[in-house]
Design an enzyme around this catalytic site. Sequence first.
Site, mmCIF file in Angstrom:
data_model
loop_
_atom_site.group_PDB
_atom_site.id
_atom_site.type_symbol
_atom_site.label_atom_id
_atom_site.label_comp_id
_atom_site.label_asym_id
_atom_site.label_seq_id
_atom_site.Cartn_x
_atom_site.Cartn_y
_atom_site.Cartn_z
ATOM 1 C CD GLU A 102 -1.088 -34.252 -16.515
ATOM 2 O OE1 GLU A 102 -1.645 -34.419 -15.419
ATOM 3 O OE2 GLU A 102 -1.426 -34.878 -17.551
ATOM 4 C CG HIS A 103 2.891 -36.401 -16.642
ATOM 5 N ND1 HIS A 103 3.057 -36.607 -15.295
ATOM 6 C CD2 HIS A 103 1.553 -36.505 -16.877
ATOM 7 C CE1 HIS A 103 1.870 -36.825 -14.731
ATOM 8 N NE2 HIS A 103 0.947 -36.757 -15.669
ATOM 9 C CG HIS A 131 -4.443 -41.762 -17.483
ATOM 10 N ND1 HIS A 131 -4.971 -41.866 -16.221
ATOM 11 C CD2 HIS A 131 -3.105 -41.631 -17.314
ATOM 12 C CE1 HIS A 131 -4.004 -41.802 -15.321
ATOM 13 N NE2 HIS A 131 -2.860 -41.658 -15.962
ATOM 14 C CG HIS A 156 -2.946 8.514 -1.797
ATOM 15 N ND1 HIS A 156 -4.294 8.474 -2.017
ATOM 16 C CD2 HIS A 156 -2.484 7.241 -2.009
ATOM 17 C CE1 HIS A 156 -4.650 7.244 -2.358
ATOM 18 N NE2 HIS A 156 -3.565 6.474 -2.354
#
Length: 446
Positions: free
Chosen positions: A334-335, A266, A427
């Site tokens: 990532e992978h 990449h 409340h």
Amino acid sequence: MTHKVKIHRLSDLSAEQRNKLLQRTESNLDNFIDIVKPIIENVKLNGDKALSEYAKKFDKAEVSTDQIQVTQAEFDEAFTLVDEEVIQTLSYSIDNIKKFHEAQMPEEMWMKQIRPGCYAGDRFTPINAVACYIPRGKGSFPSVAIMTAVPAIVAGVPTAIIITPPGTDGKVDAATLVVAKLVGIDKVFKCGGAQGIAAVAYGTNTVPKCDKVVGPGSPFVVAAKKLLADIIHPGTPAGPSEAIVLADDTANPKLAALDLLVEAEHGPDSSAFLVTNSKELAEQAQVAINEYWQHMDRLRVDFSSTVLSGDNGGIVLTSTFEEAVDFCNDYAAEHLLILSKSPFDHLGKIINAGEILLGENTPISIANYTLGPNAVLPTSMAAKTASPLSVFDYLKSCSIGYLTREGYEELAPHTYRFAKYEGFDAHANAVSHLRDEAIKSEKKIK
């Protein structure tokens, strides 16, 4: 020419050297943030004019302010520029990705009875406006357009747009435009980098302001997302590509080499490791990588050899397979591809990864393009806490509650005690006799 593939023997490394292997190329964004700040400010102040200036400065493209949005003529032209077989493959991939994300969609609303008369659940609605960022710096990425745009459409996002850098010809990558049309997105804008992120964060005369931006990008994009996180949701952290191939002594070293090169090609900022406890496999894979470089373009060889010869890639040799698994979980890739004759035996050992691919028939490249799950995955150790891009990134949930009178009477006493203990009078009053009196008074008025 033979390139060096570095073998990191984990037992020989100091704690500092080991930590260096775990670091990513984008870990320090300080320098990028200093560059990005004035770009963001310029886009905020000058909008389309700034985008046109940055297209010329960074993309070497002439894009006037009235050319920022892609026209119908440009969409039509794209279909004539992309080979018909490629269009068929894009359609095939879109179909697979769509099937996966349709299966991922939750029920629009669900409710469960918590106690008698007490009902609670969730209702899912799409985010109003989401920008899909498609990078272009080291190539064209119609696959990223598919991965980011398909779940947006499946989730029903009313305003889903694409932003992407123009080429030097001032046009958007043709295949990306084909994907946009096939998926159902007709708003595409020629603005990339930090200036593109700023454009969708603030909005310009041309580019709509969005609630969220998704998609990977350069460190400049990551830095811009970080700076603008209070204005636009930055999505899943997605920086430069990274992968681990985890191989035991039953794995095929040539397959390990083939798959290791997938993410390493990449760019020089990628990270890719083969992690194994087998010295024999490591050495054989080292040889095989050099063989496979003969079948790659020079640019991709340069990218991957840079990665595999430094501290962001190569082969990590461990003493035991358990140590290899520990390294993988520390790295949180990532992978992650498990190569083994019995990959499912190792699946349960991996707790930190963006995706886990199993066995020799499931290469990372297929997962990147056509398998079905989203390939936009958390990077930079974010897989320890973050998940892959999914339909849930385009949806928001709203809790739903409903009580019958029986349910109210069941919960009110406990709620009253809780509120009094924490010192919240209003409340407590809202579940006291005052509520019953208010209901009775309304009935009397009617």
